[in-house]
Design an enzyme around this catalytic site. Structure first.
Site, PDB file in Angstrom:
ATOM      1  N   GLU A  95      23.486  47.866  35.708  1.00  0.00           N
ATOM      2  CA  GLU A  95      24.291  46.668  35.658  1.00  0.00           C
ATOM      3  C   GLU A  95      24.436  46.023  37.056  1.00  0.00           C
ATOM      4  O   GLU A  95      24.073  44.709  37.302  1.00  0.00           O
ATOM      5  CB  GLU A  95      25.743  46.845  35.253  1.00  0.00           C
ATOM      6  CG  GLU A  95      26.713  45.864  35.573  1.00  0.00           C
ATOM      7  CD  GLU A  95      26.497  44.772  34.548  1.00  0.00           C
ATOM      8  OE1 GLU A  95      27.042  43.610  34.761  1.00  0.00           O
ATOM      9  OE2 GLU A  95      26.079  45.020  33.641  1.00  0.00           O
ATOM     10  N   GLY A 105      15.018  47.036  53.545  1.00  0.00           N
ATOM     11  CA  GLY A 105      13.509  47.435  54.084  1.00  0.00           C
ATOM     12  C   GLY A 105      13.493  48.855  54.456  1.00  0.00           C
ATOM     13  O   GLY A 105      12.389  49.283  55.196  1.00  0.00           O
ATOM     14  N   GLY A 107      13.693  51.376  52.020  1.00  0.00           N
ATOM     15  CA  GLY A 107      13.340  52.283  50.832  1.00  0.00           C
ATOM     16  C   GLY A 107      14.707  52.467  50.259  1.00  0.00           C
ATOM     17  O   GLY A 107      14.646  53.444  49.066  1.00  0.00           O
ATOM     18  N   ILE A 108      15.808  52.020  50.438  1.00  0.00           N
ATOM     19  CA  ILE A 108      17.115  52.613  49.649  1.00  0.00           C
ATOM     20  C   ILE A 108      17.104  51.970  48.130  1.00  0.00           C
ATOM     21  O   ILE A 108      17.334  52.612  47.461  1.00  0.00           O
ATOM     22  CB  ILE A 108      18.354  52.070  50.473  1.00  0.00           C
ATOM     23  CG1 ILE A 108      18.457  52.604  51.900  1.00  0.00           C
ATOM     24  CG2 ILE A 108      19.445  52.183  49.782  1.00  0.00           C
ATOM     25  CD1 ILE A 108      19.225  52.264  52.945  1.00  0.00           C
ATOM     26  N   GLY A 109      16.680  50.631  47.948  1.00  0.00           N
ATOM     27  CA  GLY A 109      16.729  50.265  46.555  1.00  0.00           C
ATOM     28  C   GLY A 109      15.828  51.075  45.641  1.00  0.00           C
ATOM     29  O   GLY A 109      15.944  51.300  44.708  1.00  0.00           O
ATOM     30  N   ASN A 136      16.029  34.944  42.126  1.00  0.00           N
ATOM     31  CA  ASN A 136      16.294  36.027  43.037  1.00  0.00           C
ATOM     32  C   ASN A 136      14.658  36.624  43.364  1.00  0.00           C
ATOM     33  O   ASN A 136      14.422  37.342  42.749  1.00  0.00           O
ATOM     34  CB  ASN A 136      17.203  36.966  42.670  1.00  0.00           C
ATOM     35  CG  ASN A 136      17.407  38.052  43.841  1.00  0.00           C
ATOM     36  OD1 ASN A 136      16.674  38.065  44.807  1.00  0.00           O
ATOM     37  ND2 ASN A 136      18.404  38.769  43.662  1.00  0.00           N
ATOM     38  N   TYR A 143      10.835  44.419  41.930  1.00  0.00           N
ATOM     39  CA  TYR A 143      10.813  45.147  40.551  1.00  0.00           C
ATOM     40  C   TYR A 143       9.559  44.955  40.141  1.00  0.00           C
ATOM     41  O   TYR A 143       9.131  46.107  39.619  1.00  0.00           O
ATOM     42  CB  TYR A 143      11.791  44.564  39.529  1.00  0.00           C
ATOM     43  CG  TYR A 143      13.370  44.408  39.903  1.00  0.00           C
ATOM     44  CD1 TYR A 143      13.894  45.599  40.656  1.00  0.00           C
ATOM     45  CD2 TYR A 143      14.296  43.273  39.765  1.00  0.00           C
ATOM     46  CE1 TYR A 143      15.230  45.472  40.984  1.00  0.00           C
ATOM     47  CE2 TYR A 143      15.428  43.314  40.192  1.00  0.00           C
ATOM     48  CZ  TYR A 143      15.976  44.398  41.034  1.00  0.00           C
ATOM     49  OH  TYR A 143      17.345  44.484  41.342  1.00  0.00           O
TER      50      TYR A 143
END
Length: 169
Positions: A95, A105, A107-109, A136, A143
């Site tokens: 969600e 920047g 690497g967390i995502g 976006n 992605y």
């Protein structure tokens, strides 16, 4: 990184852990930050009690994972189980995924998405899906760099407010 949603995963960028009831205020702050980023802060209706009920009530509707870096919350992913009649299997629907601008920047995502992918595989899910706003570009590029593909042939529809009530009547 842990293969179990109940575990804590650690990496150079951040530590990931399942959200706990004590995290409701931080999660709500992240939701508001995401809404501001998406240019829709006025659309957030959720309150802390609503979020608590959704995540930790008798029938949880969703789960959340927090990312912490440098001793502070840096981002989150909120997801739930979906179902595909075509595959006959569950899926995970992401969600929301959000990393605070100051923590981007690192690497967390990617770590959050890897955690969800591992959870999907562990649960035998057929897929991991989400939506992204068409403007976006940074998120879309990110992605696609992971191998995600847009479902251009699908258009998402929504009923809400008066239209939802009218149809339900």
């Amino acid at each position: 990184m842990s293969d179990h949603s109940a575990g804590v995963a650690s990496g150079a960028a951040a530590t990931l852990r399942p959200a706990a009831p004590a995290d409701i205020a931080a999660l709500l702050d992240l939701v508001h930050a995401l809404a501001l980023y998406e240019k829709a802060p006025h659309e957030v209706e959720m309150t802390a009690p609503m979020l608590h009920e959704a995540l930790f009530g008798p029938q949880p509707l969703a789960r959340a994972v927090l990312a912490e870096a440098d001793g502070a919350v840096a981002g989150f992913a909120l997801f739930f189980t979906s179902f595909s009649t075509w595959t006959g299997r569950a899926g995970l629907y992401l969600e929301d995924l959000f990393v605070l601008p100051a923590a981007r920047g690192r690497g967390i995502g990617r770590a959050l998405l890897r955690h969800l992918a591992r959870e999907a595989v562990r649960l035998g899910c057929a897929r991991l899906e989400w939506s992204v706003l068409d403007w976006n570009r940074p998120a879309i590029d990110f992605y696609q760099s992971l191998g995600a593909v847009p479902l251009d042939e699908w258009t998402r529809y929504r009923l809400k407010g008066e239209a939802l009530a009218a149809l339900a009547a």
